[in-house]
Design a protein around this motif. Structure first.
Motif, PDB file in Angstrom:
ATOM      1  N   LEU A  80       0.858  -1.185   0.000  1.00 39.65           N
ATOM      2  CA  LEU A  80       0.000   0.000   0.000  1.00 39.65           C
ATOM      3  C   LEU A  80       0.894   1.235   0.000  1.00 39.65           C
ATOM      4  N   GLU A  81       0.671   2.122  -0.984  1.00 38.80           N
ATOM      5  CA  GLU A  81       1.395   3.392  -1.057  1.00 38.80           C
ATOM      6  C   GLU A  81       0.342   4.492  -1.079  1.00 38.80           C
ATOM      7  N   GLY A  82       0.160   5.122   0.058  1.00 41.81           N
ATOM      8  CA  GLY A  82      -0.914   6.109   0.179  1.00 41.81           C
ATOM      9  C   GLY A  82      -2.245   5.374   0.080  1.00 41.81           C
ATOM     10  N   SER A  83      -3.072   5.773  -0.870  1.00 41.38           N
ATOM     11  CA  SER A  83      -4.351   5.085  -1.044  1.00 41.38           C
ATOM     12  C   SER A  83      -4.312   4.093  -2.218  1.00 41.38           C
ATOM     13  N   ILE A  84      -3.127   3.860  -2.754  1.00 42.25           N
ATOM     14  CA  ILE A  84      -2.982   2.960  -3.903  1.00 42.25           C
ATOM     15  C   ILE A  84      -2.538   1.585  -3.409  1.00 42.25           C
ATOM     16  N   LEU A  85      -3.376   0.586  -3.697  1.00 36.70           N
ATOM     17  CA  LEU A  85      -3.047  -0.806  -3.390  1.00 36.70           C
ATOM     18  C   LEU A  85      -2.329  -1.379  -4.610  1.00 36.70           C
ATOM     19  N   ILE A  86      -1.099  -1.865  -4.408  1.00 37.39           N
ATOM     20  CA  ILE A  86      -0.284  -2.381  -5.510  1.00 37.39           C
ATOM     21  C   ILE A  86      -0.206  -3.894  -5.383  1.00 37.39           C
ATOM     22  N   ILE A  87      -0.659  -4.588  -6.425  1.00 41.09           N
ATOM     23  CA  ILE A  87      -0.632  -6.054  -6.456  1.00 41.09           C
ATOM     24  C   ILE A  87       0.344  -6.458  -7.557  1.00 41.09           C
ATOM     25  N   ARG A  88       1.357  -7.216  -7.191  1.00 39.91           N
ATOM     26  CA  ARG A  88       2.377  -7.658  -8.160  1.00 39.91           C
ATOM     27  C   ARG A  88       2.416  -9.181  -8.168  1.00 39.91           C
ATOM     28  N   ASN A  89       2.302  -9.776  -9.349  1.00 42.53           N
ATOM     29  CA  ASN A  89       2.404 -11.227  -9.485  1.00 42.53           C
ATOM     30  C   ASN A  89       3.869 -11.631  -9.350  1.00 42.53           C
ATOM     31  N   ILE A  90       4.208 -12.274  -8.253  1.00 39.57           N
ATOM     32  CA  ILE A  90       5.586 -12.722  -8.039  1.00 39.57           C
ATOM     33  C   ILE A  90       5.721 -14.224  -8.296  1.00 39.57           C
TER      34      ILE A  90
END
Length: 195
Positions: A142-152
């Protein structure tokens, strides 16, 4: 003069050997002579020992290539090892010694499935298979109000993402479909979604 020919067995050990010549004439005189000859090693079999036939991304494949000569004797020599992915693309190539454990790191995003090991030494070649397993996981931050989803993981991630937010006496449930390739990122602006 005297000559004699013989055929050696196919499985004779390489290295020094002795032959004893004995001669006796009509009058009873005799002579014995020991001669040494050397049988050259002739490589006839190459084999591969795969310590872990199934590896996961970010692990190492451990391989040992063995070279045998007649009589199944193991010899030390150079060997070329090549590793190919599912699509037949060469991923590794290394010249090393036979009978030596070699590790090949498998990339975090390596495609899952049947991979190939090819070994070459002294005009001999061998092909073996190993398998790279599937990893299906995401990294969420989570960066501020942005949820970041990364396929690892190393395969497509298609599970829905579910987020519950609570604020101002309200409960917001956000569900997003995903279709993320390896190392692909998806962003969800939670501030926009919660309005």
């Amino acid at each position: 003069g005297f000559s004699y020919e013989t055929t050696l067995k196919n499985d004779i050990k390489s290295g020094p050997h002795n032959v004893i010549l004995k001669a006796i004439d009509k009058t009873g005189n005799h002579q014995e002579l020991t001669l040494e000859f050397i049988v050259d090693p002739i490589p006839n079999t190459i084999s591969t020992e795969i310590e872990n036939n199934r590896v996961m991304p970010s692990e190492s494949l451990k391989v040992k290539v063995l070279l045998y000569v007649q009589a199944n004797n193991l010899i030390q020599d150079k060997v070329s090892i090549e590793i190919y992915d599912v699509k037949g693309k060469k991923r590794f190539s290394q010249l090393t010694d036979t009978n030596t454990l070699v590790e090949f790191p498998i990339d975090q995003f390596a495609v899952s499935g049947k991979w190939t090991i090819k070994s070459y030494s002294k005009g001999l070649s061998r092909e073996d298979a190993f398998y790279v397993g599937e990893v299906s996981t995401v990294d969420v931050s989570l960066e501020g109000s942005i949820l970041i989803i990364r396929n690892i993981g190393n395969n497509k991630y298609e599970n829905p993402i579910s987020v519950s937010l609570e604020g101002g006496g309200n409960l917001y449930k956000i569900v997003k479909k995903t279709s993320l390739s390896s190392n692909q990122i998806m962003e969800i602006d939670l501030a926009k979604e919660a309005t």
